[in-house]
Design a protein around this motif. Structure first.
Motif, short mmCIF file in Angstrom:
data_model
loop_
_atom_site.label_atom_id
_atom_site.label_comp_id
_atom_site.label_asym_id
_atom_site.label_seq_id
_atom_site.Cartn_x
_atom_site.Cartn_y
_atom_site.Cartn_z
N THR A 1 -13.96 6.38 -3.50
CA THR A 1 -14.22 5.50 -4.64
C THR A 1 -13.11 4.47 -4.75
N ILE A 2 -13.49 3.21 -4.77
CA ILE A 2 -12.52 2.14 -4.96
C ILE A 2 -12.53 1.72 -6.42
N SER A 3 -11.36 1.44 -6.95
CA SER A 3 -11.26 1.00 -8.35
C SER A 3 -10.08 0.04 -8.47
N ARG A 4 -10.03 -0.64 -9.57
CA ARG A 4 -8.92 -1.57 -9.78
C ARG A 4 -8.53 -1.58 -11.25
N ASP A 5 -7.26 -1.88 -11.47
CA ASP A 5 -6.72 -2.01 -12.82
C ASP A 5 -6.10 -3.40 -12.89
N ASN A 6 -6.84 -4.34 -13.45
CA ASN A 6 -6.36 -5.72 -13.46
C ASN A 6 -5.16 -5.91 -14.39
N ALA A 7 -4.99 -5.03 -15.33
CA ALA A 7 -3.82 -5.12 -16.22
C ALA A 7 -2.54 -4.73 -15.48
N ALA B 1 0.84 -1.20 0.00
CA ALA B 1 0.00 0.00 0.00
C ALA B 1 0.87 1.25 0.00
N SER B 2 0.38 2.28 -0.66
CA SER B 2 1.11 3.54 -0.70
C SER B 2 0.13 4.69 -0.91
N GLY B 3 0.65 5.91 -0.77
CA GLY B 3 -0.15 7.08 -1.08
C GLY B 3 -0.66 7.86 0.12
N GLY B 4 -0.40 7.36 1.30
CA GLY B 4 -0.84 8.08 2.48
C GLY B 4 -0.08 9.38 2.69
N GLY B 5 -0.55 10.17 3.62
CA GLY B 5 0.13 11.42 3.90
C GLY B 5 -0.66 12.29 4.84
N LEU B 6 -0.17 13.52 5.01
CA LEU B 6 -0.81 14.50 5.86
C LEU B 6 -1.54 15.51 4.98
N VAL B 7 -2.83 15.64 5.16
CA VAL B 7 -3.63 16.57 4.36
C VAL B 7 -4.55 17.35 5.29
N GLN B 8 -5.15 18.38 4.75
CA GLN B 8 -6.12 19.16 5.51
C GLN B 8 -7.54 18.66 5.24
N ALA B 9 -8.40 18.93 6.16
CA ALA B 9 -9.81 18.57 5.99
C ALA B 9 -10.34 19.19 4.70
N GLY B 10 -11.06 18.38 3.95
CA GLY B 10 -11.59 18.83 2.67
C GLY B 10 -10.74 18.48 1.48
N ASP B 11 -9.49 18.09 1.73
CA ASP B 11 -8.58 17.72 0.65
C ASP B 11 -8.88 16.31 0.14
N SER B 12 -8.15 15.95 -0.89
CA SER B 12 -8.27 14.61 -1.48
C SER B 12 -6.94 13.88 -1.40
N LEU B 13 -7.03 12.57 -1.46
CA LEU B 13 -5.85 11.72 -1.42
C LEU B 13 -6.18 10.44 -2.16
N ARG B 14 -5.20 9.88 -2.84
CA ARG B 14 -5.43 8.63 -3.56
C ARG B 14 -4.46 7.58 -3.06
N LEU B 15 -4.99 6.51 -2.52
CA LEU B 15 -4.18 5.40 -2.07
C LEU B 15 -4.08 4.36 -3.18
N ASN C 1 -2.40 -4.91 -11.98
CA ASN C 1 -2.44 -5.51 -10.64
C ASN C 1 -2.47 -4.45 -9.54
N THR C 2 -3.32 -3.47 -9.72
CA THR C 2 -3.35 -2.36 -8.78
C THR C 2 -4.79 -2.03 -8.39
N VAL C 3 -4.95 -1.68 -7.14
CA VAL C 3 -6.23 -1.23 -6.62
C VAL C 3 -6.03 0.18 -6.05
N CYS D 1 -2.69 0.23 -4.04
CA CYS D 1 -2.28 -1.07 -3.51
C CYS D 1 -1.77 -1.89 -4.70
N ALA D 2 -0.49 -2.15 -4.70
CA ALA D 2 0.12 -2.93 -5.77
C ALA D 2 0.24 -4.38 -5.32
N ALA D 3 -0.19 -5.28 -6.17
CA ALA D 3 -0.19 -6.69 -5.82
C ALA D 3 0.76 -7.47 -6.71
N SER D 4 1.46 -8.39 -6.11
CA SER D 4 2.29 -9.31 -6.87
C SER D 4 1.73 -10.71 -6.68
#
Length: 122
Positions: free
Chosen positions: A68-74, A5-19, A76-78, A21-24
């Motif tokens: 919103t959750i999404s995945r890219d099967n090509a 998993a990656s993409g976490g961080g420190l943001v302010q209320a109201g902001d956006s963030l995208r996490l 291997n990422t969520v 998850c890379a799978a092997s």
């Protein structure tokens, strides 16, 4: 299956963030993937899940309409797109994979990533 998993961080209320998850490993599209989160002193809680083909999703009431959750099967990422973040979204976020449907329950997921910290400040 190993999850990173990656993409976490420190943001302010109201902001956006995208996490992300890379799978092997094999047969990525056979697995349901989910995101859980755990705040200090609280149990791990379900956030969202997505079916193997991506056509089915499920969300916790607390994040409906914002995440919103999404995945890219090509690739291997969520992903978990998080918008309109609130203070109460602060937690360590974990991605998980399993084959028992879009379950709310952590025990239904076999594989887990290491977690990524999301901190929302005012």
């Amino acid at each position: 299956v190993q999850l990173q998993a990656s993409g976490g961080g420190l943001v302010q209320a109201g902001d956006s963030l995208r996490l992300s998850c890379a799978a092997s490993g094999r047969a990525f599209s056979n697995y349901v993937f989910a995101w859980f989160r755990q705040a200090p002193g609280k149990e791990r809680a379900f956030v969202a899940a997505i079916s193997g083909g991506g056509g089915g999703t499920r969300y916790a009431d607390s994040v409906k309409g914002r995440f919103t959750i999404s995945r890219d099967n090509a690739r291997n990422t969520v992903h978990l797109q998080m918008n309109s973040l609130k203070l109460e979204d602060t937690a360590v976020y974990y991605c998980a994979a399993g084959s028992m449907g879009l379950s709310y329950y952590p025990a239904q997921y076999v594989y887990w990533g290491q977690g990524t910290q999301v901190t929302v400040s005012s």
